[in-house]
Design a protein around this motif. Structure first.
Motif, mmCIF file in Angstrom:
data_model
loop_
_atom_site.group_PDB
_atom_site.id
_atom_site.type_symbol
_atom_site.label_atom_id
_atom_site.label_comp_id
_atom_site.label_asym_id
_atom_site.label_seq_id
_atom_site.Cartn_x
_atom_site.Cartn_y
_atom_site.Cartn_z
ATOM 1 N N SER A 1 -17.173 -16.188 -7.182
ATOM 2 C CA SER A 1 -16.973 -16.504 -5.659
ATOM 3 C C SER A 1 -18.263 -16.971 -5.098
ATOM 4 C CB SER A 1 -16.362 -15.360 -5.114
ATOM 5 O OG SER A 1 -15.183 -14.809 -5.633
ATOM 6 N N ALA A 2 -19.250 -16.130 -5.367
ATOM 7 C CA ALA A 2 -20.668 -16.565 -4.664
ATOM 8 C C ALA A 2 -21.116 -17.866 -5.088
ATOM 9 C CB ALA A 2 -21.574 -15.529 -4.916
ATOM 10 N N GLU B 1 -19.263 -20.498 -6.107
ATOM 11 C CA GLU B 1 -18.506 -21.530 -5.688
ATOM 12 C C GLU B 1 -18.779 -21.711 -3.958
ATOM 13 O OE1 GLU B 1 -16.930 -23.477 -7.335
ATOM 14 O OE2 GLU B 1 -16.455 -22.575 -9.097
ATOM 15 N N LEU B 2 -19.093 -20.678 -3.361
ATOM 16 C CA LEU B 2 -19.294 -20.903 -2.116
ATOM 17 C C LEU B 2 -20.758 -21.339 -1.800
ATOM 18 C CD1 LEU B 2 -18.370 -17.386 -0.628
ATOM 19 C CD2 LEU B 2 -17.416 -19.416 0.144
ATOM 20 N N TRP B 3 -21.649 -21.006 -2.755
ATOM 21 C CA TRP B 3 -23.081 -21.883 -2.550
ATOM 22 C C TRP B 3 -22.856 -23.223 -2.976
ATOM 23 C CZ3 TRP B 3 -27.857 -20.406 -1.557
ATOM 24 C CH2 TRP B 3 -28.965 -21.061 -1.897
ATOM 25 N N GLY C 1 -20.336 -25.119 -2.193
ATOM 26 C CA GLY C 1 -19.509 -25.676 -1.140
ATOM 27 C C GLY C 1 -18.117 -26.001 -1.684
ATOM 28 N N GLN D 1 -14.802 -25.294 -1.582
ATOM 29 C CA GLN D 1 -13.855 -24.359 -0.768
ATOM 30 C C GLN D 1 -12.465 -24.002 -1.548
ATOM 31 O OE1 GLN D 1 -13.211 -26.564 2.959
ATOM 32 N NE2 GLN D 1 -15.474 -26.027 3.585
ATOM 33 N N ALA E 1 -13.585 -21.561 -4.105
ATOM 34 C CA ALA E 1 -14.197 -20.192 -3.606
ATOM 35 C C ALA E 1 -13.036 -19.437 -3.051
ATOM 36 C CB ALA E 1 -15.014 -20.765 -2.315
ATOM 37 N N LEU F 1 -12.063 -15.933 -4.809
ATOM 38 C CA LEU F 1 -12.007 -14.607 -3.677
ATOM 39 C C LEU F 1 -10.824 -13.966 -4.016
ATOM 40 C CD1 LEU F 1 -13.997 -15.998 -0.449
ATOM 41 C CD2 LEU F 1 -14.385 -14.091 -2.107
#
Length: 64
Positions: free
Chosen positions: A27-28, A30-32, A34, A36, A39, A43
Motif C-alpha cells: 500500500s505504501a 502504491e501511494l508513493w 501515485g 490511486q 493504492a 489498502l
C-alpha cells in the motif's frame, strides 16, 4: 467445513504478521508512486488482513 481462517498455515502469529507487513508495504509503495487505484485496492487487502487475522481470528483452533 473449515474457513480460510482455520487453515493450519495461518496458525503461527509470525505468518499473520508477515502478511500484514507485506500488504502494508505494498500500500505504501502504491501511494508513493501515485497509483490511486492500486493504492485503494491494496489498502482494502490490508484492512481485510487486519480484520481476518487479528480482530476475528479464533483464539483456539476449532476441533472437528
Amino acid at each position: 467445513m473449515t474457513s480460510n481462517q482455520d487453515h493450519p498455515f495461518f496458525r503461527p502469529l509470525w505468518r499473520r504478521i508477515a502478511i500484514l507487513v507485506v500488504t502494508g508495504v505494498w500500500s505504501a509503495v502504491e501511494l508513493w508512486h501515485g497509483e490511486q487505484l492500486w493504492a485503494i485496492l491494496s489498502l482494502g487487502v490490508f484492512a481485510y488482513s487486519i480484520w481476518t487475522f487479528f480482530i476475528t481470528y479464533p483464539k483456539q483452533p476449532r476441533d472437528g
